[in-house]
Enzyme design. Sequence first.
Site, PDB file in Angstrom:
ATOM      1  N   ASP A  30       0.866  -1.268   0.033  1.00 29.41           N
ATOM      2  CA  ASP A  30      -0.164  -0.210   0.038  1.00 29.41           C
ATOM      3  C   ASP A  30       0.924   1.116   0.058  1.00 29.41           C
ATOM      4  OD1 ASP A  30      -2.009  -1.932   0.311  1.00 29.41           O
ATOM      5  OD2 ASP A  30      -2.911  -1.078   1.951  1.00 29.41           O
ATOM      6  N   LYS A  31       2.099   1.163   0.650  1.00 27.58           N
ATOM      7  CA  LYS A  31       2.955   2.334   0.710  1.00 27.58           C
ATOM      8  C   LYS A  31       3.502   2.747  -0.788  1.00 27.58           C
ATOM      9  CE  LYS A  31       6.855   4.089   2.768  1.00 27.58           C
ATOM     10  NZ  LYS A  31       8.244   3.979   3.801  1.00 27.58           N
ATOM     11  N   GLU A  32       3.945   1.717  -1.613  1.00 24.72           N
ATOM     12  CA  GLU A  32       4.200   1.740  -2.968  1.00 24.72           C
ATOM     13  C   GLU A  32       3.183   2.601  -3.451  1.00 24.72           C
ATOM     14  OE1 GLU A  32       7.046  -1.500  -4.354  1.00 24.72           O
ATOM     15  OE2 GLU A  32       5.753  -2.350  -3.068  1.00 24.72           O
ATOM     16  N   PHE A  33       1.741   1.951  -3.494  1.00 23.68           N
ATOM     17  CA  PHE A  33       0.704   2.629  -4.061  1.00 23.68           C
ATOM     18  C   PHE A  33       0.461   3.900  -3.807  1.00 23.68           C
ATOM     19  CE2 PHE A  33      -3.735   3.730  -4.444  1.00 23.68           C
ATOM     20  CZ  PHE A  33      -3.974   3.366  -5.778  1.00 23.68           C
ATOM     21  N   SER A  79     -37.833  -4.076 -11.906  1.00 23.08           N
ATOM     22  CA  SER A  79     -37.558  -5.154 -10.646  1.00 23.08           C
ATOM     23  C   SER A  79     -37.936  -6.558 -11.192  1.00 23.08           C
ATOM     24  CB  SER A  79     -38.484  -4.972  -9.397  1.00 23.08           C
ATOM     25  OG  SER A  79     -39.877  -4.941  -9.705  1.00 23.08           O
ATOM     26  N   LEU A  80     -37.686  -7.653 -10.323  1.00 18.47           N
ATOM     27  CA  LEU A  80     -37.796  -9.070 -10.784  1.00 18.47           C
ATOM     28  C   LEU A  80     -39.091  -9.462 -10.040  1.00 18.47           C
ATOM     29  CD1 LEU A  80     -34.167 -10.120 -10.468  1.00 18.47           C
ATOM     30  CD2 LEU A  80     -35.493  -9.951 -12.471  1.00 18.47           C
ATOM     31  N   GLU A 109     -27.542 -16.694 -10.466  1.00 19.77           N
ATOM     32  CA  GLU A 109     -26.611 -15.783  -9.670  1.00 19.77           C
ATOM     33  C   GLU A 109     -27.238 -15.681  -8.405  1.00 19.77           C
ATOM     34  OE1 GLU A 109     -26.995 -12.356 -12.153  1.00 19.77           O
ATOM     35  OE2 GLU A 109     -26.265 -13.421 -14.275  1.00 19.77           O
ATOM     36  N   LYS A 111     -28.639 -13.204  -5.656  1.00 15.23           N
ATOM     37  CA  LYS A 111     -29.194 -12.019  -5.432  1.00 15.23           C
ATOM     38  C   LYS A 111     -28.312 -11.220  -4.415  1.00 15.23           C
ATOM     39  CE  LYS A 111     -33.926 -10.002  -5.507  1.00 15.23           C
ATOM     40  NZ  LYS A 111     -33.559  -9.026  -4.806  1.00 15.23           N
ATOM     41  N   ASP A 113     -27.915  -8.039  -1.856  1.00 22.75           N
ATOM     42  CA  ASP A 113     -29.071  -7.355  -1.136  1.00 22.75           C
ATOM     43  C   ASP A 113     -28.062  -5.954  -0.873  1.00 22.75           C
ATOM     44  OD1 ASP A 113     -31.059  -6.512   0.148  1.00 22.75           O
ATOM     45  OD2 ASP A 113     -30.983  -7.809   1.934  1.00 22.75           O
ATOM     46  N   GLU A 168     -24.982  -4.101  -8.030  1.00 20.70           N
ATOM     47  CA  GLU A 168     -25.359  -3.953  -6.876  1.00 20.70           C
ATOM     48  C   GLU A 168     -24.283  -3.195  -5.810  1.00 20.70           C
ATOM     49  OE1 GLU A 168     -28.580  -4.550  -6.903  1.00 20.70           O
ATOM     50  OE2 GLU A 168     -29.227  -4.600  -4.773  1.00 20.70           O
ATOM     51  N   TYR A 220     -24.046  -7.416 -12.907  1.00 22.96           N
ATOM     52  CA  TYR A 220     -24.930  -8.554 -13.236  1.00 22.96           C
ATOM     53  C   TYR A 220     -25.914  -8.398 -14.455  1.00 22.96           C
ATOM     54  CZ  TYR A 220     -27.946  -6.208 -10.027  1.00 22.96           C
ATOM     55  OH  TYR A 220     -28.624  -5.082  -9.298  1.00 22.96           O
ATOM     56  N   LYS A 307     -35.995 -16.073  -3.426  1.00 20.70           N
ATOM     57  CA  LYS A 307     -35.858 -15.395  -2.058  1.00 20.70           C
ATOM     58  C   LYS A 307     -35.510 -16.582  -1.350  1.00 20.70           C
ATOM     59  CE  LYS A 307     -36.882 -11.336  -1.513  1.00 20.70           C
ATOM     60  NZ  LYS A 307     -36.603  -9.962  -1.405  1.00 20.70           N
ATOM     61  N   CYS A 404     -45.672   6.172  31.843  1.00 11.89           N
ATOM     62  CA  CYS A 404     -44.149   5.454  32.094  1.00 11.89           C
ATOM     63  C   CYS A 404     -44.358   4.324  33.085  1.00 11.89           C
ATOM     64  CB  CYS A 404     -43.195   6.768  32.645  1.00 11.89           C
ATOM     65  SG  CYS A 404     -41.753   5.782  32.965  1.00 11.89           S
ATOM     66  N   CYS A 407     -42.342   5.562  36.324  1.00 17.12           N
ATOM     67  CA  CYS A 407     -42.555   6.772  37.153  1.00 17.12           C
ATOM     68  C   CYS A 407     -43.843   6.969  37.093  1.00 17.12           C
ATOM     69  CB  CYS A 407     -41.501   7.940  36.948  1.00 17.12           C
ATOM     70  SG  CYS A 407     -41.989   8.643  35.459  1.00 17.12           S
ATOM     71  N   CYS A 422     -40.605   9.420  27.972  1.00 14.17           N
ATOM     72  CA  CYS A 422     -40.955   9.628  29.294  1.00 14.17           C
ATOM     73  C   CYS A 422     -39.960  11.110  29.548  1.00 14.17           C
ATOM     74  CB  CYS A 422     -40.431   8.719  30.406  1.00 14.17           C
ATOM     75  SG  CYS A 422     -40.696   9.343  32.145  1.00 14.17           S
ATOM     76  N   CYS A 428     -37.540   9.937  36.982  1.00 16.98           N
ATOM     77  CA  CYS A 428     -37.933   8.723  36.799  1.00 16.98           C
ATOM     78  C   CYS A 428     -36.578   8.112  37.006  1.00 16.98           C
ATOM     79  CB  CYS A 428     -38.158   8.771  35.034  1.00 16.98           C
ATOM     80  SG  CYS A 428     -38.507   7.277  34.494  1.00 16.98           S
TER      81      CYS A 428
HETATM   82  S1  IVH Z   1     -31.165  -8.423 -12.753  1.00 17.17           S
HETATM   83  C1  IVH Z   1     -34.477  -6.749 -15.547  1.00 17.17           C
HETATM   84  N1  IVH Z   1     -29.295  -9.828 -10.936  1.00 17.17           N
HETATM   85  O1  IVH Z   1     -32.669  -7.271  -7.548  1.00 17.17           O
HETATM   86  C2  IVH Z   1     -33.679  -7.358 -14.217  1.00 17.17           C
HETATM   87  N2  IVH Z   1     -30.590  -8.128  -9.934  1.00 17.17           N
HETATM   88  O2  IVH Z   1     -35.764  -7.195  -7.768  1.00 17.17           O
HETATM   89  C3  IVH Z   1     -32.496  -6.871 -13.890  1.00 17.17           C
HETATM   90  N3  IVH Z   1     -30.218  -7.778  -7.862  1.00 17.17           N
HETATM   91  O3  IVH Z   1     -33.242  -4.465  -9.184  1.00 17.17           O
HETATM   92  C4  IVH Z   1     -32.028  -7.265 -12.462  1.00 17.17           C
HETATM   93  N4  IVH Z   1     -28.670  -9.262  -7.657  1.00 17.17           N
HETATM   94  O4  IVH Z   1     -31.386  -4.288  -7.588  1.00 17.17           O
HETATM   95  C5  IVH Z   1     -30.346  -9.098 -11.303  1.00 17.17           C
HETATM   96  N5  IVH Z   1     -27.701 -11.017  -9.886  1.00 17.17           N
HETATM   97  C6  IVH Z   1     -28.773 -10.132  -9.904  1.00 17.17           C
HETATM   98  C7  IVH Z   1     -29.071  -9.430  -8.827  1.00 17.17           C
HETATM   99  C8  IVH Z   1     -30.106  -8.381  -8.988  1.00 17.17           C
HETATM  100  C9  IVH Z   1     -29.303  -8.494  -6.957  1.00 17.17           C
HETATM  101  C10 IVH Z   1     -31.266  -6.579  -7.408  1.00 17.17           C
HETATM  102  C11 IVH Z   1     -31.399  -5.448  -8.320  1.00 17.17           C
HETATM  103  C12 IVH Z   1     -32.716  -5.859  -8.886  1.00 17.17           C
HETATM  104  C13 IVH Z   1     -33.540  -6.417  -7.887  1.00 17.17           C
HETATM  105  C14 IVH Z   1     -34.763  -7.154  -8.711  1.00 17.17           C
END
Ligand code: IVH
Length: 679
Positions: A30-33, A79-80, A109, A111, A113, A168, A220, A307, A404, A407, A422, A428
């Site tokens: 890290d020092k060189e960096f 979203s999915l 893959e 998911k 969070d 993510e 992803y 999930k 409370c 008291c 409270c 109290c």
């Molecule tokens: S694919 C059109 N792949 O989960 C679909 N999403 O409810 C594009 N997420 O909005 C999303 N891991 O924030 C995809 N391997 C993964 C993921 C992923 C987490 C999140 C992402 C997305 C939400 C879907």
Amino acid sequence: MVKDQIEALRRELEQHNYNYYVLSSPTISDKEFDTKLRQLQELEEQHPEFFDANSPTQRVGSDITSGFEQVAHVYPMLSLGNTYSLAEVQDFYERVRKGLNEDFELVCELKYDGTSISLTYENGNLLRAVTRGDGEKGDDVTANVKTIRSIPLRLQGNYPPMFEIRGEILMPWSVFEELNIERERQEEPLFANPRNAASGTLKLQSSKQVAARKLDAYFYYMLGENLPAELHSGNLAAAKSWGFKISDATKVCRSLEEVAEFINYWDVERKNLPVATDGIVIKVNSLNQQKNLGFTAKSPRWAIAYKFQAEQAVTRLNSVSYQVGRTGAVTPVANLDPVQLSGTTVKRASLHNADIIESLDLHIGDMVFVEKGGEIIPKITAVDKVARETNFMMGDKVKFIKNCPECGAALMRIEGEAAHYCPNENACPPQIKGKIEHFVSRRAMNIDGLGSETINLLYQNDLLHNIADIFELKVPDLSRLERLGTKSAYNIKDGVEKSKEVPFERVLFALGIRFVGETVAKKLAFAFKDIEAIEQATLEKLIAVDEIGERIAQSVIRYFADAANIEIVSRLKSYGLQMSLTEEKLQARGEALAGLSIVISGTFALHSRDEYKTMIEMNGGKNVGSVSAKTSFILAGENMGPEKLKKAEKLGVKLVDEKTFLTMINAEQQEETQQGLLF
Ligand code: IVH
């Protein structure tokens, strides 16, 4: 010439960044960096004509606040669909099979969070980073995203001229835990899970602060006109070769059995990952087939999320009790039939506040679902309403108490806050005892011998009703108490006397004003100089102080509006406590350590650790807890922790002994030492 040199340094640093943050296998220290980075910084400063917004020097962030501009997504961020069982995954599989009517592959893959992000690259340069927002448009958080070291600012290899990549942003568990410990110390609200912490961090106005939070990111999903491959898996592989962090937990599956295997494996194994995951995402591999399947209004037909079961248990709610904290906050706690939950026996769960109790429609005797999930304390997520039909023991609906439990005072709720308080802070019992415990604690007045049991004893014997009474305690009164001998009594008395030398800013912290933690107390002390000035300060004047907002200011005003508090403060003053900054301190405030981050480690002979801490702050430096590449030096005493030592050696952080340190902050020598210290 210089341009080539700058460019070569940038390439080299990019490669090292990649090795460290994406591959986790650095090839230089890290020092060189840091030396190379500093070299680049200097060259860029001397030649502003070669500025590049994506240079590795731009990752440190800045303090400039600008708000976030809203940007429309070129492709909406959908979203999915969620599934919770293998049977539902099978339904998805069947839908895809029927929809395509030909062979197909699936990619599984993890998911992740965290909080989703969409990056746009133009000619291999990061152009923009936008949050999901409402799916149609999001916030431009480019400056903050640039501080995330695992995100490439410039790509390598053969990338399309323009494309988007989605992923993510995550806060690793270790960073999340450290952050919450620090927030607790500063009396700031805790983040419930790494997801909230990551999204909160991404919305910070200072990218410098974002840089300090050590976020990470996995990608992803790629979008654009000229993608490199016909298969999703091929695009991920290409993205990996350009420098993106793509999870190794990605698998092409050709049957439902393989998908199930992937799910079962990662349901267990995910617990060993450094970041939070909440499921599996299953996608059709061929982009052409994806197109044929298309989208519903909300989500793609070619992908689904499975999930993971949050760690959950069902048990009976026996009663609800209410705890009153030192600041008067009332926390409802559910008492449960003991139940096993991810390796521990759970008997109690937090119910957070009145709104949550109401929305759960809780009744005593209910069978409730308890979850641990990503949270620290288990919580009740739902009531098993079906079980009620056969439940002969169902009791009353749980109603948040109005008074409370300690008291009897009527509880109140501050506008905009979820918690009940409270207000009877000076009468109290748990608040009185809590306040005294806080007052005598090590970081406050540091009075030895007054543990919580002794405080309780003194309180019950009518010898202690508030923090001022501590100074009226007499040795004979103390030694007469059961369990407390003459020796302990003298010890306490001694500690009480010594506390009269505790400096003003710590006395201010010791008073236990809500939201006035150590840092805030210091800011107030230095801004107003004495207690009278703080007592009389208006809201405007308080808010004008650096880092003091409306919430803290209101709390200070509320504290001094209470006659009982004014009396306590004036009694403390009459006993000789420090109620103003000493002249010495006012003058001693120097700049010798301005801008330096210093870690204190080991034991010292000449001054206490806290005294050194104060010296650092008095000289414009910052005392930090852990060693990092940003640490300027370590003030090292005897028996320094081996971990810290190892880290310091690895990062090339200099150790400074106490004598050298004391000469450093001596004004006459200030300049020389500062120079000598940086290298
Ligand atoms: S694919 C059109 N792949 O989960 C679909 N999403 O409810 C594009 N997420 O909005 C999303 N891991 O924030 C995809 N391997 C993964 C993921 C992923 C987490 C999140 C992402 C997305 C939400 C879907």
